[in-house]
Design an enzyme around this catalytic site. Structure first.
Site, PDB file in Angstrom:
ATOM      1  N   LYS A 217       9.681  -5.877   6.006  1.00 22.47           N
ATOM      2  CA  LYS A 217       8.444  -5.114   5.836  1.00 22.47           C
ATOM      3  C   LYS A 217       8.735  -3.733   5.247  1.00 22.47           C
ATOM      4  CE  LYS A 217       6.286  -2.730   8.941  1.00 22.47           C
ATOM      5  NZ  LYS A 217       5.591  -2.256  10.154  1.00 22.47           N
TER       6      LYS A 217
ATOM      7  N   ASP B  91       2.006  -5.901   8.037  1.00 29.49           N
ATOM      8  CA  ASP B  91       2.116  -5.286   9.349  1.00 29.49           C
ATOM      9  C   ASP B  91       1.082  -5.918  10.278  1.00 29.49           C
ATOM     10  OD1 ASP B  91      -0.314  -4.251   8.530  1.00 29.49           O
ATOM     11  OD2 ASP B  91       0.201  -2.165   8.926  1.00 29.49           O
TER      12      ASP B  91
END
Length: 213
Positions: free
Chosen positions: A120, A138
């Site tokens: 991420k 997220d």
């Protein structure tokens, strides 16, 4: 969600916010990398408070490496998990100097090889600093994608892969910013604010809150 609805969804989000951006404060790719690394299990507001103290003192790999792990802690000790994050950020600075001449690499593989950097974080840096069409999933994006019917998936990687296939190319560069902001301020975790939502009619969520609620 039908393909035509996906296109219309992002058209409306773009119309609402033509130039979306991260709420983390940064001025260089390295500052962004540090800020995103610090943001794990922390709010952008909290990270910005810390980096406003840190970056005027040290905002390059050389300066961070000179501070060292213990020198970093007083600047970031208001952030959760600051001990582990200080260790990672200090080690990351040293590796950037040793392997990359102090520059932030532009490939996911090289970024993920740095301490404290997962998929991420790498995707955020690639997208936000270098303009690559990546999708950093997220908790907000995971929730919005599943709740609206945009991209179902049991884990973040499944949602990421689905989004990369579903989001039209013209929207892909900014899509993750739109989805994060939508999840943060409208499609909230505990109770989505469906009344003012600009994509209410496109969303497949069965428990929408009433208009005006």
């Amino acid at each position: 969600m039908p393909t035509a609805h996906v296109h219309e969804m992002f058209r409306r989000l773009r119309e609402l916010d033509p130039k979306p951006a991260t709420e983390l404060e940064y001025s260089t790719p390295y500052e962004l990398l540090v800020a995103v690394t610090l943001s794990a299990q922390a709010t952008d507001v909290g990270v910005n408070k810390a980096t406003r103290r840190l970056f005027p003192v040290a905002n390059t790999p050389a300066a961070i490496a000179a501070l060292g792990e213990e020198g970093l802690k007083p600047y970031i000790n208001t952030i959760g998990l600051y001990n582990a994050k200080a260790a990672n950020v200090a080690a990351m600075a040293r590796l950037l100097l040793e392997r990359h001449g102090g520059e932030v690499p532009r490939t996911r593989e090289e970024l993920e090889a740095l301490p404290g950097v997962g998929r991420k974080t790498a995707n955020v840096v690639l997208n936000t600093a270098f303009g690559q069409p990546t999708m950093a999933v997220d908790t907000h994006i995971f929730r919005v994608s599943n709740r609206t019917g945009l991209a179902h998936g049991k884990d973040v990687r499944a949602v990421e892969d689905r989004l990369l296939k579903r989001v039209p190319e013209e929207f892909l560069k900014d899509a993750h910013h739109w989805l994060i902001l939508h999840g943060r301020y409208v499609c909230k975790a505990r109770r989505p604010e469906c009344g003012p939502c600009v994509i209410r009619d496109l969303c497949t969520y069965p428990d929408k809150t009433p208009a005006g609620a």
